[in-house]
Design a protein around this motif. Structure first.
Motif, PDB file in Angstrom:
ATOM      1  N   ILE A   1      -0.035   2.612 -11.639  1.00  0.00           N
ATOM      2  CA  ILE A   1       0.084   1.460 -10.757  1.00  0.00           C
ATOM      3  C   ILE A   1      -1.322   0.964 -10.448  1.00  0.00           C
ATOM      4  O   ILE A   1      -2.083   1.645  -9.780  1.00  0.00           O
ATOM      5  CB  ILE A   1       0.785   1.846  -9.432  1.00  0.00           C
TER       6      ILE A   1
ATOM      7  N   GLY B   1     -12.618   1.860   1.591  1.00  0.00           N
ATOM      8  CA  GLY B   1     -12.170   1.123   0.412  1.00  0.00           C
ATOM      9  C   GLY B   1     -12.560   1.790  -0.895  1.00  0.00           C
ATOM     10  O   GLY B   1     -11.868   1.655  -1.905  1.00  0.00           O
ATOM     11  N   GLN B   2     -13.670   2.530  -0.895  1.00  0.00           N
ATOM     12  CA  GLN B   2     -14.111   3.223  -2.105  1.00  0.00           C
ATOM     13  C   GLN B   2     -13.175   4.373  -2.440  1.00  0.00           C
ATOM     14  O   GLN B   2     -12.827   4.588  -3.588  1.00  0.00           O
ATOM     15  CB  GLN B   2     -15.552   3.739  -1.923  1.00  0.00           C
TER      16      GLN B   2
ATOM     17  N   MET C   1      -4.155  -1.445  -8.683  1.00  0.00           N
ATOM     18  CA  MET C   1      -4.203  -2.151  -7.409  1.00  0.00           C
ATOM     19  C   MET C   1      -5.482  -2.954  -7.312  1.00  0.00           C
ATOM     20  O   MET C   1      -6.566  -2.466  -7.644  1.00  0.00           O
ATOM     21  CB  MET C   1      -4.141  -1.152  -6.251  1.00  0.00           C
TER      22      MET C   1
ATOM     23  N   ASN D   1     -13.637  -3.853  -3.584  1.00  0.00           N
ATOM     24  CA  ASN D   1     -13.917  -2.407  -3.629  1.00  0.00           C
ATOM     25  C   ASN D   1     -14.438  -1.941  -4.981  1.00  0.00           C
ATOM     26  O   ASN D   1     -14.067  -0.870  -5.461  1.00  0.00           O
ATOM     27  CB  ASN D   1     -12.655  -1.602  -3.271  1.00  0.00           C
TER      28      ASN D   1
ATOM     29  N   GLU E   1     -10.076   4.427  -1.527  1.00  0.00           N
ATOM     30  CA  GLU E   1      -8.816   3.792  -1.903  1.00  0.00           C
ATOM     31  C   GLU E   1      -8.854   3.306  -3.342  1.00  0.00           C
ATOM     32  O   GLU E   1      -7.887   3.469  -4.086  1.00  0.00           O
ATOM     33  CB  GLU E   1      -8.509   2.632  -0.946  1.00  0.00           C
ATOM     34  N   ALA E   2      -9.981   2.713  -3.740  1.00  0.00           N
ATOM     35  CA  ALA E   2     -10.093   2.210  -5.107  1.00  0.00           C
ATOM     36  C   ALA E   2     -10.013   3.369  -6.096  1.00  0.00           C
ATOM     37  O   ALA E   2      -9.365   3.271  -7.138  1.00  0.00           O
ATOM     38  CB  ALA E   2     -11.400   1.441  -5.284  1.00  0.00           C
TER      39      ALA E   2
ATOM     40  N   CYS F   1       0.268   7.197  -9.631  1.00  0.00           N
ATOM     41  CA  CYS F   1      -0.599   6.138  -9.125  1.00  0.00           C
ATOM     42  C   CYS F   1      -1.476   5.558 -10.225  1.00  0.00           C
ATOM     43  O   CYS F   1      -1.859   4.396 -10.171  1.00  0.00           O
ATOM     44  CB  CYS F   1      -1.466   6.646  -7.972  1.00  0.00           C
ATOM     45  N   SER F   2      -1.809   6.376 -11.231  1.00  0.00           N
ATOM     46  CA  SER F   2      -2.642   5.847 -12.300  1.00  0.00           C
ATOM     47  C   SER F   2      -1.863   4.852 -13.156  1.00  0.00           C
ATOM     48  O   SER F   2      -2.441   4.122 -13.937  1.00  0.00           O
ATOM     49  CB  SER F   2      -3.205   6.985 -13.161  1.00  0.00           C
TER      50      SER F   2
ATOM     51  N   PHE G   1      -7.727  -5.160  -4.599  1.00  0.00           N
ATOM     52  CA  PHE G   1      -7.872  -5.248  -3.152  1.00  0.00           C
ATOM     53  C   PHE G   1      -8.458  -6.594  -2.723  1.00  0.00           C
ATOM     54  O   PHE G   1      -9.181  -7.235  -3.478  1.00  0.00           O
ATOM     55  CB  PHE G   1      -8.801  -4.136  -2.646  1.00  0.00           C
TER      56      PHE G   1
ATOM     57  N   ASN H   1       1.585   2.879  -3.630  1.00  0.00           N
ATOM     58  CA  ASN H   1       0.736   3.844  -4.339  1.00  0.00           C
ATOM     59  C   ASN H   1       0.087   4.847  -3.385  1.00  0.00           C
ATOM     60  O   ASN H   1      -1.019   5.312  -3.628  1.00  0.00           O
ATOM     61  CB  ASN H   1      -0.297   3.153  -5.228  1.00  0.00           C
ATOM     62  N   HIS H   2       0.826   5.116  -2.311  1.00  0.00           N
ATOM     63  CA  HIS H   2       0.429   6.206  -1.408  1.00  0.00           C
ATOM     64  C   HIS H   2      -0.849   5.953  -0.635  1.00  0.00           C
ATOM     65  O   HIS H   2      -1.449   6.903  -0.141  1.00  0.00           O
ATOM     66  CB  HIS H   2       0.292   7.529  -2.181  1.00  0.00           C
ATOM     67  N   LEU H   3      -1.303   4.712  -0.561  1.00  0.00           N
ATOM     68  CA  LEU H   3      -2.437   4.466   0.335  1.00  0.00           C
ATOM     69  C   LEU H   3      -1.944   4.532   1.773  1.00  0.00           C
ATOM     70  O   LEU H   3      -2.709   4.780   2.688  1.00  0.00           O
ATOM     71  CB  LEU H   3      -3.076   3.106   0.040  1.00  0.00           C
TER      72      LEU H   3
ATOM     73  N   ASN I   1      -0.845  11.500  -8.230  1.00  0.00           N
ATOM     74  CA  ASN I   1      -2.010  10.900  -8.874  1.00  0.00           C
ATOM     75  C   ASN I   1      -1.643  10.320 -10.230  1.00  0.00           C
ATOM     76  O   ASN I   1      -2.098   9.237 -10.605  1.00  0.00           O
ATOM     77  CB  ASN I   1      -3.135  11.934  -9.036  1.00  0.00           C
TER      78      ASN I   1
ATOM     79  N   ARG J   1       0.821  -1.212   0.000  1.00  0.00           N
ATOM     80  CA  ARG J   1       0.000   0.000   0.000  1.00  0.00           C
ATOM     81  C   ARG J   1       0.858   1.267   0.000  1.00  0.00           C
ATOM     82  O   ARG J   1       0.390   2.324  -0.429  1.00  0.00           O
ATOM     83  CB  ARG J   1      -0.951  -0.014   1.200  1.00  0.00           C
TER      84      ARG J   1
ATOM     85  N   HIS K   1      -8.530   6.273  -5.573  1.00  0.00           N
ATOM     86  CA  HIS K   1      -7.146   6.753  -5.548  1.00  0.00           C
ATOM     87  C   HIS K   1      -6.242   5.848  -6.383  1.00  0.00           C
ATOM     88  O   HIS K   1      -5.383   6.322  -7.122  1.00  0.00           O
ATOM     89  CB  HIS K   1      -6.651   6.810  -4.102  1.00  0.00           C
ATOM     90  N   ALA K   2      -6.467   4.544  -6.275  1.00  0.00           N
ATOM     91  CA  ALA K   2      -5.628   3.589  -6.998  1.00  0.00           C
ATOM     92  C   ALA K   2      -5.797   3.740  -8.512  1.00  0.00           C
ATOM     93  O   ALA K   2      -4.919   3.375  -9.279  1.00  0.00           O
ATOM     94  CB  ALA K   2      -5.947   2.159  -6.564  1.00  0.00           C
ATOM     95  N   LEU K   3      -6.941   4.276  -8.938  1.00  0.00           N
ATOM     96  CA  LEU K   3      -7.136   4.529 -10.371  1.00  0.00           C
ATOM     97  C   LEU K   3      -6.512   5.861 -10.783  1.00  0.00           C
ATOM     98  O   LEU K   3      -6.564   6.231 -11.949  1.00  0.00           O
ATOM     99  CB  LEU K   3      -8.627   4.543 -10.717  1.00  0.00           C
ATOM    100  N   GLY K   4      -5.962   6.591  -9.819  1.00  0.00           N
ATOM    101  CA  GLY K   4      -5.304   7.856 -10.120  1.00  0.00           C
ATOM    102  C   GLY K   4      -6.215   9.066  -9.981  1.00  0.00           C
ATOM    103  O   GLY K   4      -5.879  10.160 -10.418  1.00  0.00           O
ATOM    104  N   MET K   5      -7.393   8.873  -9.384  1.00  0.00           N
ATOM    105  CA  MET K   5      -8.322  10.004  -9.232  1.00  0.00           C
ATOM    106  C   MET K   5      -7.842  10.936  -8.130  1.00  0.00           C
ATOM    107  O   MET K   5      -7.296  10.493  -7.115  1.00  0.00           O
ATOM    108  CB  MET K   5      -9.725   9.511  -8.851  1.00  0.00           C
TER     109      MET K   5
END
Lengths: 254, 223
Positions: free
Chosen positions: A89, B122-123, A91, A97, B125-126, A86-87, A93, A48-50, A83, A45, B128-132
């Motif tokens: 990378i 989690g929403q 992920m 999610n 996070e998801a 991260c786009s 879960f 990607n900065h989570l 951002n 995590r 963010h993981a897409l780069g939003m």
């Protein structure tokens, strides 16, 4: 592709990563295994900065993602750059999610449309192709609540792939699935492993790790105990702790 | 006795149209305008309080504290009767809209904040993981889900507001209750006139309750 240097992470007084160093090459498939609480997910995590690391440095594709020394940001990229990074990378879960208010197709389309400003029809064409690739052509207009766990996870993988990432991170992708649904998800990941994509997979599926990984990382108590080929780790691990862990896990599943 | 009843029926029939007119010309617009403006404020306050932008969040917290901690009727009096003494004279209807808007803004901000916080981490996070970015995640992922949670309590607030607009009678807005008071003053039939006004409020609120249930069904899909 990924370079992790001396990374520490604490949650309050609890130190979960204690000096992690590793690199992952382009196209490499790396599986991270270890007991729960060993810091595997936190490490993933952080990429990607989570999670924000407490100290150390992380480079993605030679671009600095995080640089912290003594809790002070020495050189911190702007949010916009983070951002963008991260786009690249993807992920996946443990708990999928998926976006519950969108159909499978819309879930896959949302990232490209919102983040990359892709045209609706292009995004739709790509999404249809990706859902076909994960074997869900017949579920495109279905909402997540009507899908099984395995189907949801496959949609989630397609959603990540839609951003055309260079790296995919899998955080225990099959841990929340009923045993009979694990196979369909592993098959999709297996296909990705054959392609030229860089994969980091935190998993408890030892047989799968042994099969797909180029290298296996064994973590325990916030440290990397050993990194080696799956043959070496599963065949003749050099550390007592690795042996003990594998003994326990493999006995349990036997 | 029959004479009395005939008179009451006559008054009720003749007062129905003026009452309904006052309801449609003042009560309904007062409620709708205040609600729309109030929700806009509530949304901003909710976002500010979630975002932890320190000075803004403190100001938003102060606003909610003041509005929730003082009676609406007193607030209306301050706006309409009090402000002229410092040179700010507002039309009765405008005063009413300001008062009700501030009230809706404060109460509904908590509803909206809770609704946003109810969407699982989690929403975020998801997304963010897409780069939003945070804003993109809020707009495309979080709010569509938060709305479903917020609709029932917000609809409740709106129904409550429709009835609260009767307080505007006290600052001379000629809404439905004010008109009922005027007719009563002429006819001396408070029981019947106020009951008639109550009946029209009931009618309005029943329509709204029906719309609320329809909206809930619509928003509950796919959950």
């Amino acid at each position: 592709m990924i370079r992790i240097e001396n990374v520490y992470k604490s949650f309050g007084a609890l130190e979960v990563l204690k000096g992690i160093d590793m690199t992952v090459g382009k196209g490499e498939v790396v599986c991270i295994v270890g007991p729960s609480g060993s810091g595997k997910s936190t490490l993933l995590r952080s990429l990607n900065h989570l999670e924000r690391i407490t100290s150390g440095r992380i480079f993605i594709d030679n671009v600095l993602l995080d640089d912290r020394q003594d809790d002070r940001d020495i050189q911190r990229p702007a949010n916009r750059e983070v951002n963008a990074l991260c786009s690249e990378i993807g992920m996946v879960f443990q708990r999928f999610n998926l976006f519950p208010h969108l159909t499978a197709l819309e879930n896959v389309m949302l990232g490209p449309v919102v983040v990359k400003k892709a045209a609706q029809e292009d995004a739709k064409r790509d999404a249809i192709e990706l859902l076909a690739k994960v074997g869900l052509s017949d579920k495109m207009d279905v909402y997540p609540s009507k899908l099984s766990g395995g189907q949801q996870q496959r949609v989630a993988i397609a959603r990540s792939l839609a951003m055309k990432p260079k790296i995919m991170l899998f955080d225990e992708p099959t841990s929340a699935l009923d045993p009979e649904l694990v196979g369909e998800v592993l098959n999709v990941i297996r296909d990705l492993a054959k392609q030229d994509m860089t994969l980091l997979i935190v998993t408890h599926e030892m047989a799968f790790a042994r099969e797909v990984a180029d290298r296996v990382v064994f973590m325990d108590e916030g440290r990397i105990v050993e990194i080696d080929t799956p043959e070496k780790i599963f065949g003749s691990p050099s550390h007592e702790r690795t042996k003990r862990f594998l003994g326990q896990v493999l006995n349990k599943s036997a | 006795m029959t004479d009395r009843m005939a008179r009451v029926v006559d008054i009720l029939i003749h007062s129905f149209v003026p009452l309904l007119k006052a309801g449609l010309a003042f009560t309904v617009p007062l409620a709708i305008i205040s609600f729309v403006l109030g929700i806009a404020i509530a949304f901003i306050v909710a976002i500010v309080r979630i975002s932890h932008i320190k000075p803004l969040a403190a100001f938003a917290g102060f606003y909610v504290w003041i509005i929730r901690g003082t009676p609406l009727l007193v607030q209306l009096f301050i706006i309409f009767y009090g402000l002229p003494s410092i040179g700010i004279t507002l039309d009765a209807m405008v005063s009413g809209i300001i008062g009700f808007t501030l009230s809706v803004g404060a109460y509904s901000s908590e509803t909206i904040r809770a609704a946003i916080l109810s969407v699982s981490k989690g929403q975020w996070e998801a997304a963010h993981a897409l780069g939003m970015s945070k804003g993109q995640a809020l707009r495309h992922v979080i709010l569509p889900q938060a709305i479903r949670v917020a609709v029932p309590p917000l609809a409740n607030s709106f129904i409550s507001l429709v009835k609260d607009t009767s307080l505007a009678a006290a600052i001379t807005v000629t809404e439905m209750f004010q008109v009922a008071q005027q007719i009563t003053a002429r006819t001396y039939e408070p029981l019947w006139l106020y009951s008639e006004a109550a009946l029209i409020y009931l009618l309005f609120c029943s329509v709204l309750a029906y719309l609320q249930s329809r909206m809930e069904v619509r928003f509950a899909k796919h959950l």
